[in-house]
Motif scaffolding. Structure first.
Motif, short mmCIF file in Angstrom:
data_model
loop_
_atom_site.label_atom_id
_atom_site.label_comp_id
_atom_site.label_asym_id
_atom_site.label_seq_id
_atom_site.Cartn_x
_atom_site.Cartn_y
_atom_site.Cartn_z
N GLU A 170 -4.96 -3.21 -2.43
CA GLU A 170 -3.74 -2.41 -2.26
C GLU A 170 -3.95 -0.97 -2.69
OE1 GLU A 170 -0.67 -6.19 -3.04
OE2 GLU A 170 -1.05 -4.71 -4.62
N PHE A 180 -6.09 0.95 0.05
CA PHE A 180 -5.33 1.41 1.21
C PHE A 180 -4.21 2.36 0.82
CE2 PHE A 180 -7.02 -2.58 3.21
CZ PHE A 180 -7.75 -1.94 4.19
N GLY A 181 -3.62 2.15 -0.36
CA GLY A 181 -2.56 3.04 -0.80
C GLY A 181 -3.05 4.46 -1.00
N SER A 197 0.83 -1.20 0.00
CA SER A 197 0.00 0.00 0.00
C SER A 197 0.86 1.26 0.00
CB SER A 197 -0.97 0.00 1.19
OG SER A 197 -0.28 0.10 2.42
#
Length: 322
Positions: free
Chosen positions: A51, A54-55, A21
């Motif tokens: 990913e 959340f990234g 992330s």
């Protein structure tokens, strides 16, 4: 080092999800995404989609999860109305939908763009880049390999600084309603609205504990994926899903992964499992709780087929944080 997310055969530990992330946040920043910018996410259920979710949040950007069943007209509306700066999609064809083909149809000029990382499209002035996750290349898209390589242009320390500057009530996502009576409308939801709702439901309603393995086949663009995901991770459990629901494959996954909780929710999904020739009572013997929404007689039939599991029901309202 425990599994955080499992989708199909692919899995990420908590450590890997954390690291990935951060890398996604760095790549998005390299494409010009800043805190407060909107990142569209048009993908089937996949690890890479989690990913990106959340990234982007770590960067302070707002994720716009896009209904993977939208047609080109609705998709074009969401990208323009949602002020999407970067859109991330996948080369996986799920439910007979080719996302590259769909975006080429929806976003005029994308297929002919000579600089995918610096788009300049008259009808979509905010859109600066389209990213294609997977192994293929397509006109107008930044490839996954190029996207990942761009992370080197931004320091991890910058991501941490952006993350620490995000306020609880800053918007985290903007989910579009179904648009049954008009064009879809965006519902901005804060980090607090998502996390408090998910954690409260996880701790007091589902009673998640560390090590729980929770199966949820519902789509990533929906609150019925995002909220259980957050609730499971809060407890230190494992969130398990699949790209395309198919009863035989689902039963095999449930048994293989030792699932302790389920979120099939809709009668069509639950009944497809319980009425399948491959279903055996021991397949779900570890399941202690399941979310089902159905008429009373149907719920009683489901309970008889899963006597060891507590059934709960839920009502969802996207505008109120799920």
């Amino acid at each position: 080092d425990a599994d955080a997310v499992v989708i199909n055969e692919e899995r990420r530990t908590y450590r890997q999800l954390d690291e990935r992330s951060v890398a996604v946040a760095r790549s998005l920043a390299a494409l010009g995404v800043e805190p407060g910018d909107h990142v569209g996410l048009l993908v089937p259920n996949c690890i890479e989609g989690v990913e990106v979710l959340f990234g982007a949040a770590r960067l302070g950007a707002v994720v716009v999860p896009i209904n993977a069943r939208f047609r080109a007209r609705e998709l074009a509306h969401v990208i323009a109305d949602g002020d999407v700066r970067v859109i991330v999609t996948s080369d996986v064809v799920a439910d007979h939908v080719d996302y590259v083909e769909l975006l080429h149809e929806a976003v005029g000029g994308l297929a002919d763009a000579s600089q995918p990382s610096h788009l300049q499209l008259r009808a979509f002035p905010e859109l600066r880049a389209a990213v294609l996750l997977g192994t293929s290349d397509a006109p107008g898209f930044v490839s996954q390999s190029d996207f990942e390589a761009r992370a080197d242009e931004v320091e991890s320390a910058d991501v941490d600084r952006w993350r620490r500057s995000v306020a609880l009530r800053d918007p985290a996502i903007m989910i579009y309603t179904s648009g049954t009576t008009a064009m879809p409308k965006g519902c901005p939801l804060s980090h607090e609205a998502l996390v408090r709702t998910a954690v409260e439901a996880g701790r007091t309603r589902f009673r998640f504990v560390e090590g729980d393995r929770f199966w949820d086949p519902l789509p990533l663009f929906h609150m019925s994926f995002i909220l259980p995901l957050i609730g499971v991770l809060d407890a230190g459990g494992t969130f398990i899903s699949m790209t395309h629901f198919e009863p035989a494959a689902a039963l095999a996954q449930l048994e293989r992964e030792g699932v302790t909780g389920m979120f099939p929710t809709f009668p069509a999904v639950t009944q497809a499992l319980l009425n399948h020739p491959d279903y055996r009572a021991e397949t779900l013997s570890a399941v202690r709780i399941t979310n089902n929404v159905a008429p009373p007689d149907t719920l009683r039939a489901m309970q008889a087929a899963m006597p060891q599991a507590v059934q709960i029901s839920a009502y969802g309202l996207t505008e109120c944080g799920g």
